[in-house]
Motif scaffolding. Sequence first.
Motif, short mmCIF file in Angstrom:
data_model
loop_
_atom_site.label_atom_id
_atom_site.label_comp_id
_atom_site.label_asym_id
_atom_site.label_seq_id
_atom_site.Cartn_x
_atom_site.Cartn_y
_atom_site.Cartn_z
N MET A 1 -4.86 9.12 35.58
CA MET A 1 -4.81 10.51 35.23
C MET A 1 -3.47 10.80 34.60
O MET A 1 -2.43 10.44 35.12
CB MET A 1 -5.05 11.34 36.49
N ASN A 2 -3.50 11.42 33.45
CA ASN A 2 -2.28 11.71 32.73
C ASN A 2 -1.86 13.16 32.95
O ASN A 2 -2.50 14.06 32.46
CB ASN A 2 -2.51 11.43 31.25
N HIS A 3 -0.81 13.37 33.70
CA HIS A 3 -0.33 14.72 33.95
C HIS A 3 1.06 14.83 33.38
O HIS A 3 1.90 13.97 33.59
CB HIS A 3 -0.31 15.02 35.45
N GLU A 4 1.32 15.94 32.70
CA GLU A 4 2.64 16.14 32.11
C GLU A 4 3.69 16.31 33.18
O GLU A 4 4.76 15.78 33.10
CB GLU A 4 2.61 17.33 31.17
N ASN A 5 3.38 17.08 34.22
CA ASN A 5 4.34 17.35 35.28
C ASN A 5 3.78 16.83 36.60
O ASN A 5 2.92 17.46 37.21
CB ASN A 5 4.63 18.84 35.36
N GLN A 6 4.31 15.71 37.05
CA GLN A 6 3.80 15.08 38.27
C GLN A 6 4.11 15.89 39.53
O GLN A 6 3.45 15.71 40.54
CB GLN A 6 4.37 13.66 38.41
N ASP A 7 5.12 16.77 39.48
CA ASP A 7 5.47 17.57 40.65
C ASP A 7 4.73 18.91 40.70
O ASP A 7 4.81 19.62 41.69
CB ASP A 7 6.98 17.85 40.66
N GLU A 8 4.00 19.23 39.64
CA GLU A 8 3.26 20.50 39.63
C GLU A 8 2.20 20.50 40.73
O GLU A 8 1.51 19.50 40.92
CB GLU A 8 2.60 20.69 38.26
N VAL A 9 2.10 21.62 41.44
CA VAL A 9 1.14 21.75 42.53
C VAL A 9 0.01 22.67 42.09
O VAL A 9 0.26 23.76 41.57
CB VAL A 9 1.82 22.31 43.80
N ASN A 10 -1.21 22.23 42.27
CA ASN A 10 -2.39 23.05 41.98
C ASN A 10 -3.19 23.20 43.27
O ASN A 10 -3.19 22.31 44.12
CB ASN A 10 -3.25 22.40 40.89
N ARG A 11 -3.87 24.33 43.37
CA ARG A 11 -4.68 24.59 44.56
C ARG A 11 -6.14 24.30 44.27
O ARG A 11 -6.65 24.61 43.18
CB ARG A 11 -4.51 26.03 45.01
N TYR A 12 -6.79 23.71 45.26
CA TYR A 12 -8.20 23.35 45.16
C TYR A 12 -8.95 23.87 46.38
O TYR A 12 -8.41 23.86 47.49
CB TYR A 12 -8.36 21.82 45.11
N LEU A 13 -10.19 24.28 46.18
CA LEU A 13 -11.05 24.65 47.30
C LEU A 13 -11.77 23.40 47.76
O LEU A 13 -12.48 22.75 46.98
CB LEU A 13 -12.06 25.73 46.88
N ASN A 14 -11.58 23.04 49.01
CA ASN A 14 -12.14 21.83 49.60
C ASN A 14 -13.45 22.18 50.30
O ASN A 14 -13.52 23.15 51.05
CB ASN A 14 -11.12 21.29 50.60
N PHE A 15 -14.50 21.42 50.01
CA PHE A 15 -15.80 21.67 50.64
C PHE A 15 -16.51 20.36 50.89
O PHE A 15 -16.12 19.31 50.38
CB PHE A 15 -16.66 22.61 49.77
N SER A 16 -17.54 20.42 51.73
CA SER A 16 -18.28 19.20 52.05
C SER A 16 -19.72 19.29 51.57
O SER A 16 -20.32 20.37 51.54
CB SER A 16 -18.24 18.92 53.56
N LEU A 17 -20.23 18.14 51.19
CA LEU A 17 -21.65 17.94 50.87
C LEU A 17 -22.05 16.72 51.69
O LEU A 17 -21.56 15.63 51.42
CB LEU A 17 -21.85 17.66 49.38
N GLY A 18 -22.91 16.92 52.71
CA GLY A 18 -23.20 15.80 53.60
C GLY A 18 -21.92 15.38 54.30
O GLY A 18 -21.17 16.23 54.78
#
Length: 159
Positions: A1-18
């Motif tokens: 994965m190519n990210h310009e800023n490796q220290d940048e923090v992004n938020r994700y919604l975590n969910f389950s399937l099975g």
Amino acid sequence: MNHENQDEVNRYLNFSLGIEEFAIPLLTVKEVIAIPETTPIPHTPAHFLGIMNLRGQVISVIDLRKKFSISPKKTEENSVIILDLKTEFLGVVVDSVTSVLAIKNSEISEKPMIESSRSTEYITGVFRKTEQLVLLLDIFKALSHDDKAAMQKSVTKAA
């Protein structure tokens, strides 16, 4: 994965399937609701549950478990995540919403090479959450041409 800023923090919604854990960018999430009544639309894919009315707005709803061929858990935590796909809203049924993850770009690994006859472009990376791996998804890329056609057809019919 190519990210310009490796220290940048992004938020994700975590969910389950099975028993599997997934996450989607929090910026695409409008809200999380209990499973509503849906109106089925004939001649749509099996995972397309139909349409729902959310405060006067018609929204297509798909069961992500059926879409990915994952056996659902029978829990009372089943939820619908309302996503803002920029051109329209989409509801996706999941087994449970578990948390919001703050993930540094440097903590995201490339997705593994997957031998499959189906496209896996919708998996954008992998995050290690304690002992569990979380697959990061781009829901829009997971939608097939038939899914998008069913969404447009159902919203047009309801309008």
